[in-house]
Design a protein around this motif. Structure first.
Motif, PDB file in Angstrom:
ATOM      1  N   UNK A  37       0.743  -0.963  -0.117  1.00 47.47           N
ATOM      2  CA  UNK A  37       0.101  -0.156  -0.289  1.00 47.47           C
ATOM      3  C   UNK A  37       1.181   1.182  -0.083  1.00 47.47           C
ATOM      4  N   UNK A  38       0.705   2.278  -1.038  1.00 50.09           N
ATOM      5  CA  UNK A  38       1.374   2.858  -0.834  1.00 50.09           C
ATOM      6  C   UNK A  38       1.108   4.571  -0.297  1.00 50.09           C
ATOM      7  N   UNK A  39      -0.031   4.638   0.536  1.00 49.14           N
ATOM      8  CA  UNK A  39      -0.550   4.951   1.504  1.00 49.14           C
ATOM      9  C   UNK A  39       0.279   5.249   2.381  1.00 49.14           C
ATOM     10  N   UNK A  40       1.397   6.510   2.711  1.00 45.91           N
ATOM     11  CA  UNK A  40       1.930   7.363   3.954  1.00 45.91           C
ATOM     12  C   UNK A  40       3.571   5.656   3.798  1.00 45.91           C
ATOM     13  N   UNK A  41       3.937   5.726   2.077  1.00 43.48           N
ATOM     14  CA  UNK A  41       4.991   5.147   2.450  1.00 43.48           C
ATOM     15  C   UNK A  41       6.175   5.551   1.173  1.00 43.48           C
ATOM     16  N   UNK A  42       6.971   5.237   1.622  1.00 42.79           N
ATOM     17  CA  UNK A  42       8.912   5.967   0.808  1.00 42.79           C
ATOM     18  C   UNK A  42       8.552   5.035  -0.816  1.00 42.79           C
ATOM     19  N   UNK A  43       8.387   5.024  -1.757  1.00 35.48           N
ATOM     20  CA  UNK A  43       9.393   3.789  -2.764  1.00 35.48           C
ATOM     21  C   UNK A  43      10.894   3.529  -2.862  1.00 35.48           C
ATOM     22  N   UNK A  44      11.391   2.725  -2.576  1.00 35.58           N
ATOM     23  CA  UNK A  44      12.620   2.476  -1.891  1.00 35.58           C
ATOM     24  C   UNK A  44      13.567   1.302  -3.251  1.00 35.58           C
ATOM     25  N   UNK A  45      13.947   0.916  -4.213  1.00 35.85           N
ATOM     26  CA  UNK A  45      14.277  -0.271  -4.782  1.00 35.85           C
ATOM     27  C   UNK A  45      12.784  -1.114  -5.289  1.00 35.85           C
ATOM     28  N   UNK A  46      11.788  -0.697  -5.986  1.00 37.34           N
ATOM     29  CA  UNK A  46      10.820  -1.206  -6.281  1.00 37.34           C
ATOM     30  C   UNK A  46      10.140  -1.358  -5.287  1.00 37.34           C
ATOM     31  N   UNK A  47       9.538  -1.712  -3.927  1.00 35.96           N
ATOM     32  CA  UNK A  47       8.680  -1.606  -3.223  1.00 35.96           C
ATOM     33  C   UNK A  47       8.903   0.455  -2.131  1.00 35.96           C
ATOM     34  N   UNK A  48       7.608  -0.295  -1.755  1.00 39.67           N
ATOM     35  CA  UNK A  48       7.189   0.675  -0.270  1.00 39.67           C
ATOM     36  C   UNK A  48       7.309   0.876   0.722  1.00 39.67           C
ATOM     37  N   UNK A  49       8.077   1.402   1.206  1.00 39.59           N
ATOM     38  CA  UNK A  49       8.824   0.965   2.465  1.00 39.59           C
ATOM     39  C   UNK A  49       7.341   1.909   3.904  1.00 39.59           C
ATOM     40  N   UNK A  50       7.463   0.828   4.846  1.00 37.30           N
ATOM     41  CA  UNK A  50       6.569   1.108   5.686  1.00 37.30           C
ATOM     42  C   UNK A  50       7.293   1.969   6.911  1.00 37.30           C
ATOM     43  N   UNK A  51       6.459   2.580   7.559  1.00 34.61           N
ATOM     44  CA  UNK A  51       7.140   3.580   9.109  1.00 34.61           C
ATOM     45  C   UNK A  51       8.161   2.514   9.448  1.00 34.61           C
ATOM     46  N   UNK A  52       9.861   3.058   9.801  1.00 36.28           N
ATOM     47  CA  UNK A  52      10.614   2.523  10.486  1.00 36.28           C
ATOM     48  C   UNK A  52       9.602   1.511  11.522  1.00 36.28           C
ATOM     49  N   UNK A  53       8.777   3.268  12.263  1.00 34.60           N
ATOM     50  CA  UNK A  53       8.536   2.569  13.812  1.00 34.60           C
ATOM     51  C   UNK A  53       7.525   1.658  13.890  1.00 34.60           C
ATOM     52  N   UNK A  54       7.307   1.285  12.961  1.00 32.14           N
ATOM     53  CA  UNK A  54       5.610  -0.190  12.989  1.00 32.14           C
ATOM     54  C   UNK A  54       6.482  -0.857  12.723  1.00 32.14           C
ATOM     55  N   UNK A  55       7.053  -1.106  12.607  1.00 30.59           N
ATOM     56  CA  UNK A  55       7.781  -2.308  11.843  1.00 30.59           C
ATOM     57  C   UNK A  55       7.877  -2.935  13.052  1.00 30.59           C
ATOM     58  N   UNK A  56       7.568  -4.699  12.606  1.00 30.84           N
ATOM     59  CA  UNK A  56       7.292  -6.058  13.968  1.00 30.84           C
ATOM     60  C   UNK A  56       8.273  -6.778  13.571  1.00 30.84           C
ATOM     61  N   UNK A  57       8.661  -7.715  14.539  1.00 30.29           N
ATOM     62  CA  UNK A  57       9.506  -8.682  14.334  1.00 30.29           C
ATOM     63  C   UNK A  57       9.003  -9.548  13.406  1.00 30.29           C
ATOM     64  N   UNK A  58       7.842  -9.768  12.943  1.00 28.76           N
ATOM     65  CA  UNK A  58       7.129 -10.232  11.679  1.00 28.76           C
ATOM     66  C   UNK A  58       7.622 -10.009  10.963  1.00 28.76           C
ATOM     67  N   UNK A  59       7.969  -8.851  10.618  1.00 24.96           N
ATOM     68  CA  UNK A  59       9.099  -8.439   9.027  1.00 24.96           C
ATOM     69  C   UNK A  59       9.950  -8.846   8.556  1.00 24.96           C
ATOM     70  N   UNK A  60      10.108  -9.413   9.847  1.00 20.02           N
ATOM     71  CA  UNK A  60      11.905 -10.231   9.435  1.00 20.02           C
ATOM     72  C   UNK A  60      11.994 -11.850   9.638  1.00 20.02           C
ATOM     73  N   UNK A  61      11.083 -12.426  10.271  1.00 18.40           N
ATOM     74  CA  UNK A  61      10.963 -13.880  10.486  1.00 18.40           C
ATOM     75  C   UNK A  61      10.391 -14.645   8.945  1.00 18.40           C
ATOM     76  N   UNK A  62       9.362 -15.677   8.964  1.00 24.28           N
ATOM     77  CA  UNK A  62       9.158 -16.710   8.775  1.00 24.28           C
ATOM     78  C   UNK A  62       9.367 -18.256   8.966  1.00 24.28           C
ATOM     79  N   UNK A  63       8.119 -18.572   9.055  1.00 19.86           N
ATOM     80  CA  UNK A  63       8.402 -20.266   9.716  1.00 19.86           C
ATOM     81  C   UNK A  63       7.534 -21.279   8.765  1.00 19.86           C
ATOM     82  N   UNK A  64       8.436 -22.111   8.844  1.00 14.35           N
ATOM     83  CA  UNK A  64       7.682 -23.604   7.895  1.00 14.35           C
ATOM     84  C   UNK A  64       9.094 -24.017   6.520  1.00 14.35           C
ATOM     85  N   UNK A  65      10.569 -22.815   7.334  1.00 14.11           N
ATOM     86  CA  UNK A  65      11.186 -23.867   6.100  1.00 14.11           C
ATOM     87  C   UNK A  65      11.768 -24.928   6.371  1.00 14.11           C
TER      88      UNK A  65
END
Length: 224
Positions: A37-65
Protein backbone atom coordinates in the motif's frame (compact mmCIF):
# COMPACT_ATOMS: atom_id res chain seq x y z
CA UNK A 1 46.31 18.36 -20.16
CA UNK A 2 43.60 19.29 -17.66
CA UNK A 3 41.02 18.20 -20.21
CA UNK A 4 42.73 14.81 -20.43
CA UNK A 5 42.76 14.40 -16.64
CA UNK A 6 39.08 15.35 -16.52
CA UNK A 7 38.25 12.74 -19.16
CA UNK A 8 40.16 10.01 -17.28
CA UNK A 9 38.44 10.98 -14.02
CA UNK A 10 35.04 10.95 -15.72
CA UNK A 11 35.65 7.48 -17.19
CA UNK A 12 36.78 6.11 -13.81
CA UNK A 13 33.74 7.62 -12.11
CA UNK A 14 31.43 6.11 -14.71
CA UNK A 15 33.04 2.70 -14.27
CA UNK A 16 32.82 2.84 -10.49
CA UNK A 17 29.18 3.86 -10.71
CA UNK A 18 28.40 0.93 -12.99
CA UNK A 19 30.07 -1.45 -10.54
CA UNK A 20 28.21 0.10 -7.61
CA UNK A 21 24.83 -0.48 -9.24
CA UNK A 22 25.59 -4.00 -10.49
CA UNK A 23 23.83 -5.47 -7.44
CA UNK A 24 21.08 -4.40 -5.05
CA UNK A 25 21.83 -0.87 -3.82
CA UNK A 26 22.98 -0.48 -0.23
CA UNK A 27 20.34 0.78 2.19
CA UNK A 28 20.60 4.33 3.54
CA UNK A 29 18.74 3.45 6.73
CA UNK A 30 18.52 0.53 9.17
CA UNK A 31 15.77 -1.20 7.18
CA UNK A 32 12.92 -0.54 4.76
CA UNK A 33 10.09 -3.00 5.37
CA UNK A 34 8.23 -3.51 2.09
CA UNK A 35 4.51 -2.81 1.89
CA UNK A 36 2.07 -3.01 -1.01
CA UNK A 37 0.00 0.00 0.00
CA UNK A 38 1.67 3.26 -1.11
CA UNK A 39 -0.28 5.29 1.44
CA UNK A 40 2.18 7.00 3.79
CA UNK A 41 5.00 4.94 2.25
CA UNK A 42 8.29 5.81 0.58
CA UNK A 43 9.22 4.07 -2.69
CA UNK A 44 12.67 2.43 -2.35
CA UNK A 45 14.21 -0.20 -4.62
CA UNK A 46 10.94 -1.33 -6.17
CA UNK A 47 8.90 -1.42 -2.96
CA UNK A 48 7.08 1.04 -0.73
CA UNK A 49 8.49 1.23 2.79
CA UNK A 50 6.56 1.10 6.02
CA UNK A 51 7.22 3.68 8.70
CA UNK A 52 10.16 2.15 10.65
CA UNK A 53 8.35 2.82 13.93
CA UNK A 54 5.57 0.48 12.80
CA UNK A 55 7.87 -2.45 11.93
CA UNK A 56 7.43 -5.67 13.91
CA UNK A 57 9.31 -8.94 14.31
CA UNK A 58 6.96 -10.56 11.81
CA UNK A 59 8.38 -8.31 9.08
CA UNK A 60 11.75 -10.02 9.51
CA UNK A 61 10.77 -13.65 10.04
CA UNK A 62 9.23 -16.71 8.37
CA UNK A 63 8.14 -20.02 9.82
CA UNK A 64 8.02 -23.34 8.01
CA UNK A 65 11.31 -23.70 6.17
CA UNK A 66 11.72 -27.00 8.00
CA UNK A 67 8.76 -28.42 6.05
CA UNK A 68 9.85 -30.46 2.98
CA UNK A 69 8.69 -29.20 -0.40
CA UNK A 70 6.57 -31.38 -2.67
CA UNK A 71 8.87 -33.12 -5.16
CA UNK A 72 6.08 -35.04 -6.92
CA UNK A 73 6.60 -33.39 -10.28
CA UNK A 74 8.36 -34.19 -13.56
CA UNK A 75 11.75 -32.92 -12.41
CA UNK A 76 11.55 -34.30 -8.87
CA UNK A 77 12.47 -31.11 -7.01
CA UNK A 78 10.91 -28.18 -5.22
CA UNK A 79 12.35 -24.76 -4.45
CA UNK A 80 10.94 -22.79 -1.51
CA UNK A 81 12.23 -19.25 -2.03
CA UNK A 82 12.10 -16.66 0.72
CA UNK A 83 12.59 -13.32 -1.00
CA UNK A 84 11.26 -9.86 -0.28
CA UNK A 85 7.74 -10.99 -1.17
CA UNK A 86 7.82 -13.52 1.69
CA UNK A 87 9.92 -11.55 4.20
CA UNK A 88 9.19 -7.82 3.73
CA UNK A 89 12.14 -6.82 5.91
CA UNK A 90 14.53 -8.07 3.22
CA UNK A 91 13.80 -4.99 1.13
CA UNK A 92 17.07 -3.13 0.31
CA UNK A 93 19.16 -5.69 2.23
CA UNK A 94 20.36 -7.55 -0.87
CA UNK A 95 19.86 -11.11 0.35
CA UNK A 96 17.37 -13.99 0.19
CA UNK A 97 17.35 -17.70 0.97
CA UNK A 98 15.85 -20.85 -0.50
CA UNK A 99 15.28 -24.44 0.54
CA UNK A 100 15.66 -26.99 -2.26
CA UNK A 101 14.21 -30.50 -1.89
CA UNK A 102 15.16 -33.36 -4.21
CA UNK A 103 13.43 -36.69 -4.75
CA UNK A 104 15.66 -39.82 -4.54
CA UNK A 105 17.94 -40.55 -7.47
CA UNK A 106 17.00 -38.29 -10.31
CA UNK A 107 15.61 -35.26 -8.47
CA UNK A 108 16.80 -32.30 -10.54
CA UNK A 109 16.85 -28.55 -10.15
CA UNK A 110 17.09 -27.98 -13.92
CA UNK A 111 19.66 -25.75 -15.61
CA UNK A 112 18.73 -22.15 -14.82
CA UNK A 113 20.19 -18.74 -14.10
CA UNK A 114 19.62 -16.03 -11.50
CA UNK A 115 19.94 -12.73 -13.39
CA UNK A 116 20.47 -10.68 -10.25
CA UNK A 117 22.28 -12.93 -7.75
CA UNK A 118 25.22 -15.13 -6.92
CA UNK A 119 24.16 -18.31 -5.11
CA UNK A 120 25.95 -20.18 -2.32
CA UNK A 121 24.59 -23.69 -1.72
CA UNK A 122 24.91 -25.77 1.45
CA UNK A 123 23.94 -29.45 1.31
CA UNK A 124 22.11 -30.58 4.45
CA UNK A 125 21.19 -34.12 3.42
CA UNK A 126 22.02 -36.44 0.53
CA UNK A 127 24.47 -36.36 -2.37
CA UNK A 128 24.21 -33.83 -5.18
CA UNK A 129 26.01 -33.52 -8.51
CA UNK A 130 26.18 -29.78 -9.15
CA UNK A 131 27.77 -27.51 -11.69
CA UNK A 132 27.75 -24.33 -13.74
CA UNK A 133 28.79 -23.34 -17.25
CA UNK A 134 31.01 -20.33 -17.85
CA UNK A 135 30.39 -17.71 -20.53
CA UNK A 136 31.90 -18.52 -23.95
CA UNK A 137 33.75 -20.79 -24.56
CA UNK A 138 31.38 -22.55 -22.10
CA UNK A 139 33.57 -24.49 -19.70
CA UNK A 140 31.65 -26.87 -17.40
CA UNK A 141 32.68 -26.83 -13.73
CA UNK A 142 31.16 -29.61 -11.61
CA UNK A 143 31.50 -31.34 -8.26
CA UNK A 144 29.77 -34.03 -6.21
CA UNK A 145 28.60 -32.64 -2.87
CA UNK A 146 27.71 -34.45 0.33
CA UNK A 147 26.11 -33.23 3.56
CA UNK A 148 28.06 -30.25 4.88
CA UNK A 149 29.62 -29.34 1.54
CA UNK A 150 29.31 -25.85 0.05
CA UNK A 151 29.37 -24.66 -3.57
CA UNK A 152 29.11 -21.23 -5.20
CA UNK A 153 27.31 -20.42 -8.46
CA UNK A 154 28.41 -17.04 -9.89
CA UNK A 155 25.77 -14.50 -10.86
CA UNK A 156 24.12 -14.95 -14.24
CA UNK A 157 25.70 -18.32 -15.12
CA UNK A 158 23.73 -21.43 -16.05
CA UNK A 159 23.82 -23.93 -13.18
CA UNK A 160 22.03 -27.04 -11.88
CA UNK A 161 21.79 -29.53 -9.01
CA UNK A 162 21.05 -33.25 -9.47
CA UNK A 163 20.40 -35.84 -6.76
CA UNK A 164 22.59 -38.88 -7.44
CA UNK A 165 21.83 -40.53 -4.09
CA UNK A 166 19.20 -43.11 -3.28
CA UNK A 167 17.58 -40.98 -0.60
CA UNK A 168 15.96 -37.55 -0.45
CA UNK A 169 18.35 -34.62 -0.59
CA UNK A 170 17.98 -31.18 0.95
CA UNK A 171 20.01 -28.01 0.39
CA UNK A 172 19.85 -24.41 1.53
CA UNK A 173 20.85 -21.63 -0.86
CA UNK A 174 21.75 -18.06 -0.01
CA UNK A 175 21.34 -15.51 -2.82
CA UNK A 176 22.83 -12.03 -3.06
CA UNK A 177 19.61 -10.21 -3.92
CA UNK A 178 16.30 -9.59 -2.23
CA UNK A 179 14.73 -10.67 -5.55
CA UNK A 180 17.24 -12.86 -7.44
CA UNK A 181 14.88 -13.91 -10.23
CA UNK A 182 15.13 -17.23 -12.05
CA UNK A 183 15.14 -18.21 -15.72
CA UNK A 184 14.84 -21.97 -16.26
CA UNK A 185 16.55 -22.57 -19.60
CA UNK A 186 14.30 -25.27 -21.08
CA UNK A 187 11.14 -23.49 -19.95
CA UNK A 188 12.28 -20.16 -21.36
CA UNK A 189 13.42 -21.55 -24.72
CA UNK A 190 10.68 -24.07 -25.44
CA UNK A 191 7.86 -22.89 -23.17
CA UNK A 192 7.81 -19.12 -23.67
CA UNK A 193 4.49 -17.33 -24.19
CA UNK A 194 4.04 -16.60 -27.02
CA UNK A 195 6.35 -19.32 -28.37
CA UNK A 196 9.59 -18.51 -30.16
CA UNK A 197 9.39 -19.05 -33.91
CA UNK A 198 10.25 -22.77 -34.46
CA UNK A 199 12.51 -21.83 -37.37
CA UNK A 200 14.68 -19.85 -34.97
CA UNK A 201 15.02 -22.76 -32.54
CA UNK A 202 15.51 -25.36 -35.27
CA UNK A 203 18.44 -23.38 -36.64
CA UNK A 204 19.89 -22.48 -33.23
CA UNK A 205 19.80 -26.04 -31.86
CA UNK A 206 20.37 -27.77 -35.22
CA UNK A 207 17.15 -29.75 -34.79
CA UNK A 208 14.44 -30.88 -37.15
CA UNK A 209 11.53 -28.46 -36.97
CA UNK A 210 9.19 -31.31 -36.00
CA UNK A 211 11.33 -31.94 -32.91
CA UNK A 212 11.06 -28.26 -31.97
CA UNK A 213 7.29 -28.35 -32.44
CA UNK A 214 7.12 -31.43 -30.20
CA UNK A 215 9.19 -29.77 -27.47
CA UNK A 216 7.10 -26.61 -27.58
CA UNK A 217 3.95 -28.65 -26.97
CA UNK A 218 5.30 -30.18 -23.77
CA UNK A 219 4.32 -29.03 -20.29
CA UNK A 220 7.42 -27.42 -18.77
CA UNK A 221 7.40 -27.73 -14.99
CA UNK A 222 8.01 -24.76 -12.75
CA UNK A 223 9.53 -26.21 -9.58
CA UNK A 224 9.47 -22.89 -7.72
Amino acid sequence: MKGGHFLVAFVLLALSSSFAFAFDPSPLQDFCVAINDPKDGVFVNGKFCRDPMLATANDFSFSGLNIPGNTSNQVGSNVTLLNVDKIPGLNTLGISVARIDFAPYGGLNPPHIHPRATEILVVLEGTLYVGFVTSNPNRLITKVLNAGDVFVFPIGLIHFQFNIGNTNAVAIAGLSSQNPGVITIANAVFGSNPPINPDVLAKAFQLDKNVVNYLQKQFWVNNH
